[in-house]
Write an enzyme that holds these catalytic residues in place. Structure first.
Site, PDB file in Angstrom:
ATOM      1  NE  ARG A   1      61.753 141.833   7.951  1.00  9.11           N
ATOM      2  CZ  ARG A   1      62.332 143.008   7.733  1.00  9.11           C
ATOM      3  NH1 ARG A   1      62.117 144.025   8.555  1.00  9.11           N
ATOM      4  NH2 ARG A   1      63.100 143.205   6.675  1.00  9.11           N
ATOM      5  CG  ASP A   2      60.873 145.717   5.521  1.00 11.04           C
ATOM      6  OD1 ASP A   2      60.482 146.550   6.352  1.00 11.04           O
ATOM      7  OD2 ASP A   2      61.840 145.918   4.770  1.00 11.04           O
TER       8      ASP A   2
ATOM      9  CG  HIS B   1      65.844 145.489   1.646  1.00  9.82           C
ATOM     10  ND1 HIS B   1      65.267 144.420   2.301  1.00  9.82           N
ATOM     11  CD2 HIS B   1      65.265 146.580   2.197  1.00  9.82           C
ATOM     12  CE1 HIS B   1      64.382 144.841   3.184  1.00  9.82           C
ATOM     13  NE2 HIS B   1      64.364 146.163   3.145  1.00  9.82           N
TER      14      HIS B   1
ATOM     15  CG  HIS C   1      62.409 150.577   2.303  1.00  6.37           C
ATOM     16  ND1 HIS C   1      61.262 150.256   2.976  1.00  6.37           N
ATOM     17  CD2 HIS C   1      63.347 149.697   2.725  1.00  6.37           C
ATOM     18  CE1 HIS C   1      61.490 149.226   3.786  1.00  6.37           C
ATOM     19  NE2 HIS C   1      62.759 148.872   3.653  1.00  6.37           N
TER      20      HIS C   1
ATOM     21  CB  CYS D   1      62.401 150.392   9.253  1.00  4.20           C
ATOM     22  SG  CYS D   1      63.273 150.039  10.783  1.00  4.20           S
TER      23      CYS D   1
ATOM     24  CG  ASN E   1      60.292 146.526   1.553  1.00  4.37           C
ATOM     25  OD1 ASN E   1      59.614 146.340   2.551  1.00  4.37           O
ATOM     26  ND2 ASN E   1      61.599 146.468   1.572  1.00  4.37           N
TER      27      ASN E   1
HETATM   28  P1  HMG Z   1      67.566 145.633  24.119  1.00  5.95           P
HETATM   29  O1  HMG Z   1      66.532 146.328  24.938  1.00  5.95           O
HETATM   30  O2  HMG Z   1      68.904 146.288  23.995  1.00  5.95           O
HETATM   31  O3  HMG Z   1      67.761 144.112  24.574  1.00  5.95           O
HETATM   32  O4  HMG Z   1      66.980 145.416  22.671  1.00  5.95           O
HETATM   33  P2  HMG Z   1      68.135 143.436  25.925  1.00  5.95           P
HETATM   34  O5  HMG Z   1      68.964 142.249  25.582  1.00  5.95           O
HETATM   35  O6  HMG Z   1      68.687 144.449  26.907  1.00  5.95           O
HETATM   36  O7  HMG Z   1      66.710 142.937  26.465  1.00  5.95           O
HETATM   37  C1  HMG Z   1      65.698 143.815  26.871  1.00  5.95           C
HETATM   38  C2  HMG Z   1      64.356 143.079  26.921  1.00  5.95           C
HETATM   39  O8  HMG Z   1      64.011 142.586  25.630  1.00  5.95           O
HETATM   40  C3  HMG Z   1      64.384 141.851  27.816  1.00  5.95           C
HETATM   41  O9  HMG Z   1      63.055 141.680  28.315  1.00  5.95           O
HETATM   42  C4  HMG Z   1      64.683 140.730  26.865  1.00  5.95           C
HETATM   43  O10 HMG Z   1      64.251 139.507  27.328  1.00  5.95           O
HETATM   44  C5  HMG Z   1      63.900 141.157  25.646  1.00  5.95           C
HETATM   45  P3  HMG Z   1      62.586 142.230  29.743  1.00  5.95           P
HETATM   46  O11 HMG Z   1      63.542 141.595  30.699  1.00  5.95           O
HETATM   47  O12 HMG Z   1      62.708 143.728  29.693  1.00  5.95           O
HETATM   48  O13 HMG Z   1      61.172 141.763  29.846  1.00  5.95           O
HETATM   49  N1  HMG Z   1      64.466 140.644  24.408  1.00  5.95           N
HETATM   50  C6  HMG Z   1      63.785 139.909  23.487  1.00  5.95           C
HETATM   51  N2  HMG Z   1      62.511 139.476  23.465  1.00  5.95           N
HETATM   52  C7  HMG Z   1      62.151 138.741  22.388  1.00  5.95           C
HETATM   53  N3  HMG Z   1      62.973 138.446  21.365  1.00  5.95           N
HETATM   54  C8  HMG Z   1      64.242 138.857  21.367  1.00  5.95           C
HETATM   55  C9  HMG Z   1      64.701 139.627  22.463  1.00  5.95           C
HETATM   56  N4  HMG Z   1      65.869 140.194  22.777  1.00  5.95           N
HETATM   57  C10 HMG Z   1      65.726 140.799  23.952  1.00  5.95           C
HETATM   58  N5  HMG Z   1      65.039 138.560  20.330  1.00  5.95           N
HETATM   59  C11 HMG Z   1      66.787 144.223  20.605  1.00  5.95           C
HETATM   60  C12 HMG Z   1      67.727 144.798  21.649  1.00  5.95           C
HETATM   61  C13 HMG Z   1      67.611 143.877  19.386  1.00  5.95           C
HETATM   62  C14 HMG Z   1      66.107 143.003  21.154  1.00  5.95           C
HETATM   63  C15 HMG Z   1      65.721 145.296  20.285  1.00  5.95           C
HETATM   64  O14 HMG Z   1      66.391 146.472  19.947  1.00  5.95           O
HETATM   65  C16 HMG Z   1      64.820 144.891  19.146  1.00  5.95           C
HETATM   66  O15 HMG Z   1      64.029 143.970  19.267  1.00  5.95           O
HETATM   67  N6  HMG Z   1      64.910 145.596  18.027  1.00  5.95           N
HETATM   68  C17 HMG Z   1      64.115 145.206  16.864  1.00  5.95           C
HETATM   69  C18 HMG Z   1      64.202 146.231  15.840  1.00  5.95           C
HETATM   70  C19 HMG Z   1      63.465 145.769  14.604  1.00  5.95           C
HETATM   71  O16 HMG Z   1      62.872 144.705  14.540  1.00  5.95           O
HETATM   72  N7  HMG Z   1      63.532 146.631  13.595  1.00  5.95           N
HETATM   73  C20 HMG Z   1      62.914 146.326  12.330  1.00  5.95           C
HETATM   74  C21 HMG Z   1      63.645 145.278  11.562  1.00  5.95           C
HETATM   75  S1  HMG Z   1      65.106 145.875  10.732  1.00  5.95           S
HETATM   76  C22 HMG Z   1      64.498 146.557   9.279  1.00  5.95           C
HETATM   77  O17 HMG Z   1      63.321 146.687   9.087  1.00  5.95           O
HETATM   78  C23 HMG Z   1      65.495 146.918   8.229  1.00  5.95           C
HETATM   79  C24 HMG Z   1      65.534 145.903   7.077  1.00  5.95           C
HETATM   80  O18 HMG Z   1      64.281 145.784   6.445  1.00  5.95           O
HETATM   81  C25 HMG Z   1      66.555 146.375   6.033  1.00  5.95           C
HETATM   82  C26 HMG Z   1      66.333 147.863   5.681  1.00  5.95           C
HETATM   83  O19 HMG Z   1      65.352 148.216   5.060  1.00  5.95           O
HETATM   84  O20 HMG Z   1      67.205 148.621   6.118  1.00  5.95           O
HETATM   85  C27 HMG Z   1      65.995 144.529   7.550  1.00  5.95           C
HETATM   86 MG    MG Z   2      63.507 147.163   4.973  1.00  2.00          MG
END
Ligand code: HMG
Ligand code: MG
Length: 306
Positions: free
Chosen positions: A15-16, A211, A213, A244, A253
């Site tokens: 995933r990450d 966690h 990086h 990310c 990581n």
């Molecule tokens: P948004 O645009 O505010 O969401 O995004 P929305 O509810 O307004 O929906 C907009 C569109 O997205 C719609 O589609 C929804 O259907 C769709 P449209 O009508 O435009 O065609 N949608 C989705 N589609 C699939 N799956 C879903 C979903 N939700 C809405 N779950 C949202 C908000 C959270 C969805 C967006 O910001 C997003 O997907 N962000 C993901 C960010 C991400 O994955 N970042 C990396 C992971 S975190 C990380 O790496 C950190 C970590 O490792 C720890 C660390 O190191 O810090 C965990």
């Molecule tokens: Mg991370």
């Protein structure tokens, strides 16, 4: 303090590790990585995320990957779900393909919360609450990832009080355990300990993981600093994959291989076969066309080649 004698590692590589890859990585390769990790003895694997494919295209094959993995008894498979839409997608498959655990992911920094999940910290907790309740109702465990607990690419240094505040909010909605993440790898041991201590005010030590990086090469010392507080759960990526997409400049990581080399060298058990894990890291690195980003892997492979 006496260090823990046993550590549990969650490999977040599928995933990450892969979410930020620009080149397409097939579901088959991702599934192959999960299989190699579990064969190496990993008991927890973060497989994919049910996020918007517009935001993170690399994770668009989430359902295909969850469908394709051969489950090994005793292994816990987790996925990221930022909202109800993601949670519903994660449980749209037959029950045997459901994740064992879902991860809601928030940030100790307001700016990062906006960039990563398009809402404020308070809004994120409102979105997570029904996800947590629905998961627990279905017998699925819930983890909360807390990003930017030491530093933020937009806000700079983050005060431990902000970490404590987020941990308290997570606890309040029923999150069972949390990850203290140094998203951009800027942390140093005392700062990481301060973020950990702020979290430990709200969660038992068994429910807190590190966690880290490795952007500034501090992840291993930060792991040791967390071990000194009794923390015994850590997340890492085989071959040091990762980053990310919404944290510019953040590299991978800490490599699972490097963490295991350190832990085993200190007499701390992990239940993981380092040789097999090195092969898993080579497998995914070859698929990506690069060398594993792990010095322990490099040294051991050089020795093997003899
Ligand atoms: P948004 O645009 O505010 O969401 O995004 P929305 O509810 O307004 O929906 C907009 C569109 O997205 C719609 O589609 C929804 O259907 C769709 P449209 O009508 O435009 O065609 N949608 C989705 N589609 C699939 N799956 C879903 C979903 N939700 C809405 N779950 C949202 C908000 C959270 C969805 C967006 O910001 C997003 O997907 N962000 C993901 C960010 C991400 O994955 N970042 C990396 C992971 S975190 C990380 O790496 C950190 C970590 O490792 C720890 C660390 O190191 O810090 C965990
Ligand atoms: Mg991370």
């Amino acid at each position: 303090m006496k260090l823990p004698t046993r550590v549990k590692l969650i490999d977040v590589g599928p995933r990450d590790g892969l979410q930020n890859e620009k080149q397409p990585v097939s579901a088959e390769v991702k599934i192959g990585l999960v299989h190699r990790l579990q064969d190496a003895g990993l008991k927890e694997i973060e497989v994919t995320s049910f996020v918007s494919p517009k935001w993170v295209p690399q994770m668009a094959d989430n359902a295909e990957v969850m469908h394709g993995i051969r489950r090994k008894p005793g292994v816990r498979y987790s996925v990221l779900t930022p909202n109800m839409k993601g949670f519903e997608a994660a449980i749209a498959a037959p029950r045997e393909e459901w994740p064992d655990e879902i991860v809601v992911f928030g940030a100790a920094s307001e700016a990062f919360s906006q960039k990563n999940i398009n809402c404020s910290i308070a809004e994120s907790i409102e979105r997570f609450a029904p996800v947590v309740a629905a998961a627990l109702d279905k017998g699925i465990d819930v983890r909360g990832a807390m990003s930017c607990t030491v530093g933020c690419p937009y806000e700079g240094e983050i005060a431990p009080a902000k970490v404590g505040y987020l941990a308290q909010l997570m606890k309040g909605i029923g999150v069972q355990r949390v990850d203290v993440a140094d998203t951009i790898g800027v942390g140093t041991p005392r700062k990481v300990q301060a973020a950990m201590e702020a979290t430990l005010a709200h969660f038992d030590v068994a429910a807190v993981s590190g966690h880290f990086h490795d952007t500034y090469g501090q992840a291993l010392v930060n792991t040791l600093a967390a071990l000194e507080l009794g923390v015994w759960n850590f997340q890492s990526s085989s071959a040091g994959l990762g980053g990310c997409p919404y944290a510019k400049g953040a590299t991978g990581n800490v490599a699972t291989e490097d963490v295991i080399y350190m832990l085993h060298g200190m007499g701390i058990e992990t239940g993981i076969d380092l040789d097999k894990l090195i092969d898993a890291g080579v497998y995914i690195s070859q698929a990506l066309g690069r060398e594993p980003n792990s010095l322990a892997s490099k040294a051991i492979r050089t020795k093997r080649a003899g």
